[in-house]
Motif scaffolding. Structure first.
Motif, PDB file in Angstrom:
ATOM      1  N   GLY A   1     -19.150 -19.630 -49.989  1.00 17.05           N
ATOM      2  CA  GLY A   1     -18.270 -18.688 -49.315  1.00 17.05           C
ATOM      3  C   GLY A   1     -18.255 -18.779 -47.810  1.00 17.05           C
ATOM      4  N   CYS A   2     -18.953 -19.753 -47.220  1.00 17.64           N
ATOM      5  CA  CYS A   2     -19.027 -19.821 -45.761  1.00 17.64           C
ATOM      6  C   CYS A   2     -19.465 -21.214 -45.324  1.00 17.64           C
ATOM      7  CB  CYS A   2     -20.012 -18.778 -45.237  1.00 17.64           C
ATOM      8  SG  CYS A   2     -20.150 -18.684 -43.431  1.00 17.64           S
ATOM      9  N   ASP A   3     -18.770 -21.777 -44.339  1.00 16.14           N
ATOM     10  CA  ASP A   3     -19.239 -22.982 -43.660  1.00 16.14           C
ATOM     11  C   ASP A   3     -19.926 -22.572 -42.368  1.00 16.14           C
ATOM     12  OD1 ASP A   3     -18.134 -24.566 -45.628  1.00 16.14           O
ATOM     13  OD2 ASP A   3     -16.285 -24.948 -44.512  1.00 16.14           O
ATOM     14  N   LEU A   4     -20.887 -23.369 -41.929  1.00 20.84           N
ATOM     15  CA  LEU A   4     -21.588 -23.133 -40.667  1.00 20.84           C
ATOM     16  C   LEU A   4     -21.553 -24.412 -39.850  1.00 20.84           C
ATOM     17  CD1 LEU A   4     -24.816 -21.344 -41.995  1.00 20.84           C
ATOM     18  CD2 LEU A   4     -22.825 -20.245 -40.960  1.00 20.84           C
ATOM     19  N   VAL A   5     -21.257 -24.297 -38.560  1.00 21.33           N
ATOM     20  CA  VAL A   5     -21.316 -25.438 -37.655  1.00 21.33           C
ATOM     21  C   VAL A   5     -22.468 -25.222 -36.682  1.00 21.33           C
ATOM     22  CG1 VAL A   5     -20.137 -26.726 -35.842  1.00 21.33           C
ATOM     23  CG2 VAL A   5     -18.857 -25.950 -37.844  1.00 21.33           C
ATOM     24  N   HIS A   6     -23.377 -26.196 -36.627  1.00 23.77           N
ATOM     25  CA  HIS A   6     -24.474 -26.174 -35.663  1.00 23.77           C
ATOM     26  C   HIS A   6     -24.070 -26.987 -34.440  1.00 23.77           C
ATOM     27  CE1 HIS A   6     -27.941 -25.254 -38.703  1.00 23.77           C
ATOM     28  NE2 HIS A   6     -26.888 -24.485 -38.876  1.00 23.77           N
ATOM     29  N   ILE A   7     -24.176 -26.397 -33.267  1.00 20.10           N
ATOM     30  CA  ILE A   7     -23.874 -27.089 -32.019  1.00 20.10           C
ATOM     31  C   ILE A   7     -25.188 -27.491 -31.367  1.00 20.10           C
ATOM     32  CG2 ILE A   7     -22.759 -26.921 -29.767  1.00 20.10           C
ATOM     33  CD1 ILE A   7     -21.031 -24.660 -30.966  1.00 20.10           C
ATOM     34  N   ASN A   8     -25.369 -28.766 -31.150  1.00 18.69           N
ATOM     35  CA  ASN A   8     -26.604 -29.277 -30.554  1.00 18.69           C
ATOM     36  C   ASN A   8     -26.410 -29.335 -29.044  1.00 18.69           C
ATOM     37  OD1 ASN A   8     -29.193 -30.120 -31.450  1.00 18.69           O
ATOM     38  ND2 ASN A   8     -28.745 -32.188 -30.754  1.00 18.69           N
ATOM     39  N   ALA A   9     -27.086 -28.485 -28.314  1.00 14.17           N
ATOM     40  CA  ALA A   9     -26.867 -28.413 -26.871  1.00 14.17           C
ATOM     41  C   ALA A   9     -28.188 -28.126 -26.161  1.00 14.17           C
ATOM     42  CB  ALA A   9     -25.815 -27.360 -26.562  1.00 14.17           C
ATOM     43  N   GLY A  10     -28.181 -27.185 -25.229  1.00 16.31           N
ATOM     44  CA  GLY A  10     -29.374 -26.891 -24.443  1.00 16.31           C
ATOM     45  C   GLY A  10     -29.857 -25.472 -24.645  1.00 16.31           C
ATOM     46  N   PRO A  11     -30.708 -24.988 -23.742  1.00 19.47           N
ATOM     47  CA  PRO A  11     -31.321 -23.663 -23.915  1.00 19.47           C
ATOM     48  C   PRO A  11     -30.507 -22.522 -23.317  1.00 19.47           C
ATOM     49  CG  PRO A  11     -32.298 -24.781 -22.037  1.00 19.47           C
ATOM     50  CD  PRO A  11     -31.293 -25.741 -22.610  1.00 19.47           C
ATOM     51  N   GLU A  12     -29.250 -22.777 -22.971  1.00 20.80           N
ATOM     52  CA  GLU A  12     -28.463 -21.769 -22.263  1.00 20.80           C
ATOM     53  C   GLU A  12     -28.292 -20.479 -23.053  1.00 20.80           C
ATOM     54  OE1 GLU A  12     -27.515 -25.731 -20.600  1.00 20.80           O
ATOM     55  OE2 GLU A  12     -27.586 -24.912 -22.629  1.00 20.80           O
ATOM     56  N   PHE A  13     -28.112 -20.571 -24.351  1.00 25.65           N
ATOM     57  CA  PHE A  13     -27.841 -19.391 -25.169  1.00 25.65           C
ATOM     58  C   PHE A  13     -28.821 -19.326 -26.336  1.00 25.65           C
ATOM     59  CE2 PHE A  13     -23.576 -20.888 -23.677  1.00 25.65           C
ATOM     60  CZ  PHE A  13     -23.393 -19.929 -22.701  1.00 25.65           C
ATOM     61  N   ARG A  14     -29.164 -18.104 -26.722  1.00 28.50           N
ATOM     62  CA  ARG A  14     -30.031 -17.900 -27.877  1.00 28.50           C
ATOM     63  C   ARG A  14     -29.462 -16.773 -28.725  1.00 28.50           C
ATOM     64  NH1 ARG A  14     -34.985 -19.411 -29.731  1.00 28.50           N
ATOM     65  NH2 ARG A  14     -36.196 -17.910 -30.943  1.00 28.50           N
ATOM     66  N   PRO A  15     -29.453 -16.940 -30.043  1.00 28.96           N
ATOM     67  CA  PRO A  15     -28.910 -15.886 -30.906  1.00 28.96           C
ATOM     68  C   PRO A  15     -29.714 -14.599 -30.805  1.00 28.96           C
ATOM     69  CG  PRO A  15     -29.178 -17.958 -32.118  1.00 28.96           C
ATOM     70  CD  PRO A  15     -29.896 -18.115 -30.812  1.00 28.96           C
ATOM     71  N   THR A  16     -29.081 -13.516 -31.224  1.00 28.72           N
ATOM     72  CA  THR A  16     -29.751 -12.220 -31.327  1.00 28.72           C
ATOM     73  C   THR A  16     -29.418 -11.632 -32.703  1.00 28.72           C
ATOM     74  OG1 THR A  16     -27.951 -10.771 -30.591  1.00 28.72           O
ATOM     75  CG2 THR A  16     -29.256 -11.869 -28.866  1.00 28.72           C
ATOM     76  N   PRO A  17     -30.143 -10.603 -33.126  1.00 26.05           N
ATOM     77  CA  PRO A  17     -29.830  -9.973 -34.428  1.00 26.05           C
ATOM     78  C   PRO A  17     -28.459  -9.318 -34.492  1.00 26.05           C
ATOM     79  CG  PRO A  17     -32.078  -9.464 -33.750  1.00 26.05           C
ATOM     80  CD  PRO A  17     -31.407 -10.102 -32.568  1.00 26.05           C
ATOM     81  N   ALA A  18     -27.750  -9.217 -33.355  1.00 18.41           N
ATOM     82  CA  ALA A  18     -26.403  -8.662 -33.401  1.00 18.41           C
ATOM     83  C   ALA A  18     -25.480  -9.529 -34.252  1.00 18.41           C
ATOM     84  CB  ALA A  18     -25.837  -8.521 -31.986  1.00 18.41           C
ATOM     85  N   SER A  19     -25.767 -10.825 -34.324  1.00 14.42           N
ATOM     86  CA  SER A  19     -24.982 -11.746 -35.153  1.00 14.42           C
ATOM     87  C   SER A  19     -25.931 -12.373 -36.158  1.00 14.42           C
ATOM     88  CB  SER A  19     -24.328 -12.827 -34.305  1.00 14.42           C
ATOM     89  OG  SER A  19     -23.446 -12.273 -33.353  1.00 14.42           O
TER      90      SER A  19
END
Length: 296
Positions: free
Chosen positions: A61-79
Motif C-alpha cells: 500500500g505504499c512506496d518509499l524513496v530513500h534519498i542519500n544525502a548529508g546530515p542537513e535534515f533529520r526526521p522527527t516523530p511528526a512524520s
C-alpha cells in the motif's frame, strides 16, 4: 509512478536503511537504485559523485524513496509510518511485529513500549537508528487485517490543532482525495482542544494517510527529512500545486517546497525518469526552484 510517494532523507546510509526495512517490514522489497551523476553537481554534492542517490522500496500500500544525502535534515516523530502486520489473532503477524520492533529499536529509542493499548492489541512506536519513526501494530479494530504501511502525520508544536485545516486543504487540492473517517477528541487532552483530530484516515490522491493532532506536548514538528512527492501529468498541474503549496520561498529548491503547516512536498513531473535521461538534466534540475519541464 504513484501520484503520492513519501521520501525520506538519509545522511549517507540510505542503502543500509533500505536493506533493514526490506528485511523486517511486511512484504517490502527494494525495487530500484539510482546514482548521482559524476558531473554537474553542486559543491556540497561533489563527494557524492557516482554514489547512490535514491533507493526505492515497494511495500504493502505504499512506496518509499530513500534519498542519500548529508546530515542537513533529520526526521522527527511528526512524520512516521504506521505498519500493520496482520490480524491480532495471527501468531505469525504478532511474531513478525515483535521481531521488527526489536530490529528497529536497536540503536534507536522506544517512544511507546510494545504492549496492549485501548486502540490495539499489540502496538509500539519506535524511532530507529536513522531517526525514522515507526508505529508498529496488529490490525486496529474494524480495520482491514492485511499488512499495510501508511504515512502518518502528527500535528504538534507550532502545528498543534491544525490537522483538520490541513486535511480540508489537501483533500480539496489533490484529485481523487477523500476523508475516510475522523475521530475527534471528546474533550481537551494535553495541548489538543476538544474537537481536534484525535485520528483521521484520509486518501490523498492514490495514498492512504493517517493524520492526528498531538494529545501530549511536542518539542518537534515537521522537517524536510520526510517529504511527500506529488507526480503531475503536465506543467499546468505542477504550476497549480506549486502555487497552492509553496509558502516558504527560502525552502524552494529543485521541486521542493514547504506549505503553511510546515510539511515538505516535492512537486515533480510524472515522466521524471524520462526527463532525467536528457543531457545535463541533473544540473538543470538543481538550478530550478519550481520544476519546469521544458527547462530540463
Amino acid at each position: 509512478m504513484r501520484t503520492f510517494t513519501p521520501n525520506i532523507w538519509f545522511a549517507g546510509d540510505a542503502e543500509e536503511a533500505a536493506e533493514l526495512y526490506a528485511r523486517v517490514l511486511p512484504s517490502t522489497r527494494i525495487t530500484r537504485t539510482d546514482r548521482y551523476p559524476t558531473e554537474g553537481l553542486l559543491p556540497f554534492q561533489e563527494q557524492l559523485a557516482g554514489k547512490v542517490l535514491t533507493v526505492m522500496l515497494s511495500g504493502p500500500g505504499c512506496d518509499l524513496v530513500h534519498i542519500n544525502a548529508g546530515p542537513e535534515f533529520r526526521p522527527t516523530p511528526a512524520s512516521s509510518f504506521t505498519v500493520t502486520f496482520g490480524a491480532a489473532d495471527d501468531p505469525g503477524a504478532v511474531a513478525a511485529l515483535d521481531a521488527a520492533a526489536s530490529a528497529l529499536a536497536e540503536g534507536g529509542r522506544v517512544l511507546m513500549p510494545l504492549q496492549q493499548y485501548p486502540f490495539s492489541d499489540r502496538y509500539t512506536w519506535v524511532e530507529d537508528r536513522y531517526g525514522v519513526s515507526w508505529q508498529l501494530t496488529v490490525a486496529f479494530p474494524d480495520a482491514p487485517a492485511e499488512a499495510s504501511i501508511v504515512p502518518t502525520l502528527l500535528f504538534g508544536g507550532p502545528a498543534q490543532d491544525r490537522a483538520a485545516e490541513a486535511i480540508a486543504e489537501w483533500t480539496a487540492l489533490l484529485p481523487g482525495s477523500e476523508v475516510v473517517r475522523t475521530v475527534p477528541y471528546p474533550e481537551a487532552t494535553g495541548p489538543a482542544a476538544s474537537g481536534a483530530v484525535m485520528f483521521a484516515e484520509v486518501r490523498l490522491a492514490d495514498q492512504r494517510v493517517f493524520v492526528m493532532d498531538a494529545g501530549s506536548a511536542q518539542d518537534t514538528t515537521f522537517t524536510p527529512a520526510v517529504s511527500y512527492q506529488l507526480a503531475c501529468p503536465d506543467q499546468a498541474e505542477i504550476d497549480r500545486l506549486w502555487t497552492a503549496l509553496s509558502t516558504v520561498p527560502e525552502a524552494e529548491q529543485c521541486g521542493w517546497c514547504v506549505d503553511r503547516f510546515g510539511v515538505s512536498w516535492q512537486i515533480v513531473p510524472a515522466n521524471m525518469d524520462e526527463l532525467m535521461e536528457r543531457p545535463h538534466a541533473f544540473e538543470h534540475m538543481m538550478e530550478m526552484k519550481k520544476l519546469v519541464i521544458d527547462d530540463f
